[in-house]
Design a protein around this motif. Structure first.
Motif, PDB file in Angstrom:
ATOM      1  N   GLY A   1       0.827  -1.195   0.000  1.00  0.00           N
ATOM      2  CA  GLY A   1       0.000   0.000   0.000  1.00  0.00           C
ATOM      3  C   GLY A   1       0.857   1.240   0.000  1.00  0.00           C
ATOM      4  N   THR A   2       0.201   2.389   0.063  1.00  0.00           N
ATOM      5  CA  THR A   2       0.886   3.677   0.068  1.00  0.00           C
ATOM      6  C   THR A   2       0.797   4.272   1.463  1.00  0.00           C
ATOM      7  OG1 THR A   2       0.185   3.997  -2.210  1.00  0.00           O
ATOM      8  CG2 THR A   2       0.989   5.932  -1.033  1.00  0.00           C
ATOM      9  N   VAL A   3       1.926   4.731   1.989  1.00  0.00           N
ATOM     10  CA  VAL A   3       1.946   5.332   3.320  1.00  0.00           C
ATOM     11  C   VAL A   3       1.290   6.707   3.236  1.00  0.00           C
ATOM     12  CG1 VAL A   3       3.390   6.162   5.198  1.00  0.00           C
ATOM     13  CG2 VAL A   3       4.021   4.080   3.975  1.00  0.00           C
ATOM     14  N   ALA A   4       0.243   6.919   4.059  1.00  0.00           N
ATOM     15  CA  ALA A   4      -0.468   8.192   4.070  1.00  0.00           C
ATOM     16  C   ALA A   4       0.024   9.089   5.202  1.00  0.00           C
ATOM     17  CB  ALA A   4      -1.962   7.961   4.208  1.00  0.00           C
ATOM     18  N   ALA A   5       0.378   8.500   6.344  1.00  0.00           N
ATOM     19  CA  ALA A   5       0.830   9.292   7.491  1.00  0.00           C
ATOM     20  C   ALA A   5       1.665   8.418   8.415  1.00  0.00           C
ATOM     21  CB  ALA A   5      -0.363   9.850   8.243  1.00  0.00           C
TER      22      ALA A   5
ATOM     23  N   GLY B   1       4.779   8.267  15.326  1.00  0.00           N
ATOM     24  CA  GLY B   1       5.609   7.373  16.126  1.00  0.00           C
ATOM     25  C   GLY B   1       6.093   6.215  15.267  1.00  0.00           C
ATOM     26  N   ASP B   2       5.922   4.993  15.784  1.00  0.00           N
ATOM     27  CA  ASP B   2       6.333   3.807  15.022  1.00  0.00           C
ATOM     28  C   ASP B   2       5.170   3.212  14.232  1.00  0.00           C
ATOM     29  OD1 ASP B   2       4.894   2.915  17.194  1.00  0.00           O
ATOM     30  OD2 ASP B   2       6.160   1.154  17.541  1.00  0.00           O
ATOM     31  N   GLN B   3       4.052   3.934  14.167  1.00  0.00           N
ATOM     32  CA  GLN B   3       2.873   3.451  13.447  1.00  0.00           C
ATOM     33  C   GLN B   3       2.742   4.163  12.110  1.00  0.00           C
ATOM     34  OE1 GLN B   3      -0.585   3.905  15.904  1.00  0.00           O
ATOM     35  NE2 GLN B   3       0.301   2.771  17.608  1.00  0.00           N
ATOM     36  N   LYS B   4       2.233   3.409  11.113  1.00  0.00           N
ATOM     37  CA  LYS B   4       2.000   3.971   9.778  1.00  0.00           C
ATOM     38  C   LYS B   4       0.515   3.865   9.462  1.00  0.00           C
ATOM     39  CE  LYS B   4       6.255   2.123   7.795  1.00  0.00           C
ATOM     40  NZ  LYS B   4       6.751   1.223   6.752  1.00  0.00           N
ATOM     41  N   LEU B   5       0.008   4.820   8.750  1.00  0.00           N
ATOM     42  CA  LEU B   5      -1.332   4.749   8.188  1.00  0.00           C
ATOM     43  C   LEU B   5      -1.147   4.464   6.701  1.00  0.00           C
ATOM     44  CD1 LEU B   5      -4.363   5.048   8.773  1.00  0.00           C
ATOM     45  CD2 LEU B   5      -4.159   7.413   8.046  1.00  0.00           C
ATOM     46  N   VAL B   6      -1.606   3.286   6.261  1.00  0.00           N
ATOM     47  CA  VAL B   6      -1.357   2.829   4.896  1.00  0.00           C
ATOM     48  C   VAL B   6      -2.687   2.725   4.150  1.00  0.00           C
ATOM     49  CG1 VAL B   6      -0.426   0.950   3.500  1.00  0.00           C
ATOM     50  CG2 VAL B   6       0.668   1.546   5.645  1.00  0.00           C
TER      51      VAL B   6
ATOM     52  N   ILE C   1      -3.891   0.672   9.901  1.00  0.00           N
ATOM     53  CA  ILE C   1      -2.822   1.095  10.794  1.00  0.00           C
ATOM     54  C   ILE C   1      -1.837  -0.063  10.852  1.00  0.00           C
ATOM     55  CG2 ILE C   1      -2.234   1.787  13.137  1.00  0.00           C
ATOM     56  CD1 ILE C   1      -5.114   2.900  13.352  1.00  0.00           C
ATOM     57  N   VAL C   2      -0.570   0.219  10.540  1.00  0.00           N
ATOM     58  CA  VAL C   2       0.453  -0.819  10.444  1.00  0.00           C
ATOM     59  C   VAL C   2       1.497  -0.597  11.525  1.00  0.00           C
ATOM     60  CG1 VAL C   2       2.230  -1.820   8.981  1.00  0.00           C
ATOM     61  CG2 VAL C   2       0.079  -1.076   7.970  1.00  0.00           C
ATOM     62  N   ILE C   3       1.761  -1.648  12.293  1.00  0.00           N
ATOM     63  CA  ILE C   3       2.799  -1.627  13.323  1.00  0.00           C
ATOM     64  C   ILE C   3       3.686  -2.838  13.094  1.00  0.00           C
ATOM     65  CG2 ILE C   3       3.275  -1.691  15.784  1.00  0.00           C
ATOM     66  CD1 ILE C   3       0.504  -0.563  16.256  1.00  0.00           C
ATOM     67  N   ASN C   4       4.980  -2.616  13.060  1.00  0.00           N
ATOM     68  CA  ASN C   4       5.962  -3.694  12.865  1.00  0.00           C
ATOM     69  C   ASN C   4       5.668  -4.522  11.621  1.00  0.00           C
ATOM     70  OD1 ASN C   4       7.253  -2.927  15.231  1.00  0.00           O
ATOM     71  ND2 ASN C   4       6.045  -4.342  16.475  1.00  0.00           N
ATOM     72  N   GLY C   5       5.202  -3.899  10.566  1.00  0.00           N
ATOM     73  CA  GLY C   5       4.996  -4.580   9.297  1.00  0.00           C
ATOM     74  C   GLY C   5       3.718  -5.395   9.206  1.00  0.00           C
ATOM     75  N   ALA C   6       2.777  -5.211  10.145  1.00  0.00           N
ATOM     76  CA  ALA C   6       1.516  -5.959  10.104  1.00  0.00           C
ATOM     77  C   ALA C   6       0.374  -5.030  10.466  1.00  0.00           C
ATOM     78  CB  ALA C   6       1.562  -7.137  11.078  1.00  0.00           C
ATOM     79  N   ALA C   7      -0.771  -5.254   9.834  1.00  0.00           N
ATOM     80  CA  ALA C   7      -1.959  -4.449  10.126  1.00  0.00           C
ATOM     81  C   ALA C   7      -2.467  -4.782  11.522  1.00  0.00           C
ATOM     82  CB  ALA C   7      -3.054  -4.729   9.099  1.00  0.00           C
ATOM     83  N   VAL C   8      -2.965  -3.765  12.231  1.00  0.00           N
ATOM     84  CA  VAL C   8      -3.504  -3.965  13.572  1.00  0.00           C
ATOM     85  C   VAL C   8      -4.774  -4.801  13.461  1.00  0.00           C
ATOM     86  CG1 VAL C   8      -4.458  -2.804  15.600  1.00  0.00           C
ATOM     87  CG2 VAL C   8      -2.508  -1.824  14.408  1.00  0.00           C
ATOM     88  N   VAL C   9      -4.895  -5.794  14.345  1.00  0.00           N
ATOM     89  CA  VAL C   9      -5.989  -6.751  14.299  1.00  0.00           C
ATOM     90  C   VAL C   9      -6.819  -6.628  15.568  1.00  0.00           C
ATOM     91  CG1 VAL C   9      -6.537  -9.215  14.271  1.00  0.00           C
ATOM     92  CG2 VAL C   9      -4.640  -8.350  12.931  1.00  0.00           C
ATOM     93  N   LYS C  10      -8.118  -6.753  15.424  1.00  0.00           N
ATOM     94  CA  LYS C  10      -9.004  -6.808  16.583  1.00  0.00           C
ATOM     95  C   LYS C  10     -10.022  -7.904  16.330  1.00  0.00           C
ATOM     96  CE  LYS C  10     -11.839  -4.085  19.649  1.00  0.00           C
ATOM     97  NZ  LYS C  10     -12.325  -2.753  19.971  1.00  0.00           N
ATOM     98  N   GLY C  11     -10.070  -8.865  17.218  1.00  0.00           N
ATOM     99  CA  GLY C  11     -11.014  -9.971  17.066  1.00  0.00           C
ATOM    100  C   GLY C  11     -10.685 -10.864  15.890  1.00  0.00           C
TER     101      GLY C  11
ATOM    102  N   ALA D   1      -3.282  13.715  11.649  1.00  0.00           N
ATOM    103  CA  ALA D   1      -2.002  13.403  11.007  1.00  0.00           C
ATOM    104  C   ALA D   1      -2.103  13.575   9.495  1.00  0.00           C
ATOM    105  CB  ALA D   1      -1.581  11.982  11.353  1.00  0.00           C
ATOM    106  N   LEU D   2      -3.237  13.229   8.910  1.00  0.00           N
ATOM    107  CA  LEU D   2      -3.419  13.408   7.464  1.00  0.00           C
ATOM    108  C   LEU D   2      -3.453  14.888   7.091  1.00  0.00           C
ATOM    109  CD1 LEU D   2      -6.027  10.664   6.515  1.00  0.00           C
ATOM    110  CD2 LEU D   2      -3.644  10.795   5.820  1.00  0.00           C
ATOM    111  N   ARG D   3      -4.026  15.722   7.973  1.00  0.00           N
ATOM    112  CA  ARG D   3      -4.059  17.162   7.721  1.00  0.00           C
ATOM    113  C   ARG D   3      -2.709  17.822   7.979  1.00  0.00           C
ATOM    114  NH1 ARG D   3      -9.337  17.371  10.771  1.00  0.00           N
ATOM    115  NH2 ARG D   3      -7.958  17.747  12.509  1.00  0.00           N
ATOM    116  N   GLY D   4      -1.821  17.141   8.710  1.00  0.00           N
ATOM    117  CA  GLY D   4      -0.520  17.713   9.039  1.00  0.00           C
ATOM    118  C   GLY D   4      -0.462  18.286  10.442  1.00  0.00           C
TER     119      GLY D   4
END
Length: 195
Positions: free
Chosen positions: A16-20, A23-28, A36-46, A64-67
């Motif tokens: 994907g494309t990094v949008a923002a 810290g150590d988190q990316k919005l892709v 939301i990607v942390i340590n190369g994996a998408a955040v999972v819930k359930g 973060a997207l607005r700056g």
């Protein structure tokens, strides 16, 4: 930011494309959805990766997207929400170990993926609760109600097992009505009146 990012999404690698960045988190962005990607994996819930549209993003990521990146650090995501990236490799490695059990064990190379322990919340799927010696009851009659007078009739299954409609005469009002058997769990009768 328009740099590409490779991350684990369920059981596959996605690009994907990094949008923002916060810290150590990316919005892709991947297929018109934000992850939301942390340590190369998408955040999972359930067991499912959290995915957002532009309007459903948490307020921190909208800023973060607005700056308008806040000075406050992002709270860390619990380890239980970060998926094991080697789930796909685990099955393949187990099969190979069984097949190649004659070969002596060697130390894994530095480039080999690390296997993480199975999450304690994951349980094997339960099998059917039906006991093997118990058979389902065989239905011999189907209840049908007269559409004119609501008289109940018990019709043998053999009469309408083919699924084709047939006419039944009411014992109370002596009028004819159409009946068709429909199999759900048991056969049910659909009735229609004609005047």
């Amino acid at each position: 930011m328009s740099e590409g990012s490779t991350f684990w999404l369920e059981n596959k690698q996605a690009v994907g494309t990094v949008a923002a960045l916060v810290g150590d988190q990316k919005l892709v962005i991947y297929r018109d959805r934000y992850y939301i990607v942390i340590n190369g994996a998408a955040v999972v819930k359930g067991g499912k990766p959290l995915r957002y549209s532009r309007s459903s993003l948490p307020s921190l990521w909208k800023k973060a997207l607005r700056g308008d990146i806040p000075a406050v650090q992002v709270p860390p995501v619990p380890e239980s929400d970060i998926p094991a990236r080697t789930a796909v490799f685990r099955k393949a490695l187990v099969r190979k170990e069984k097949e190649l059990s004659i070969m002596p064990e060697s130390k894994p190379s530095a480039s080999a993926p690390e296997l993480s322990p199975v999450h304690p919340k994951q349980r094997p799927l339960k099998k059917s609760t039906r006991q093997p010696g118990v058979k389902a009851a065989i239905q011999s009659v189907v209840a049908a109600e007269c559409p004119y007078c609501s008289q109940k009739h018990e019709i043998p299954v053999e009469k309408g097992r083919s699924g084709k409609p047939f006419f039944q005469s009411c014992t109370k009002c002596a009028s004819d009505f159409a009946v068709r058997f429909v199999q759900v769990t048991l056969f049910q009768a659909q009735v229609a009146g004609f005047k």
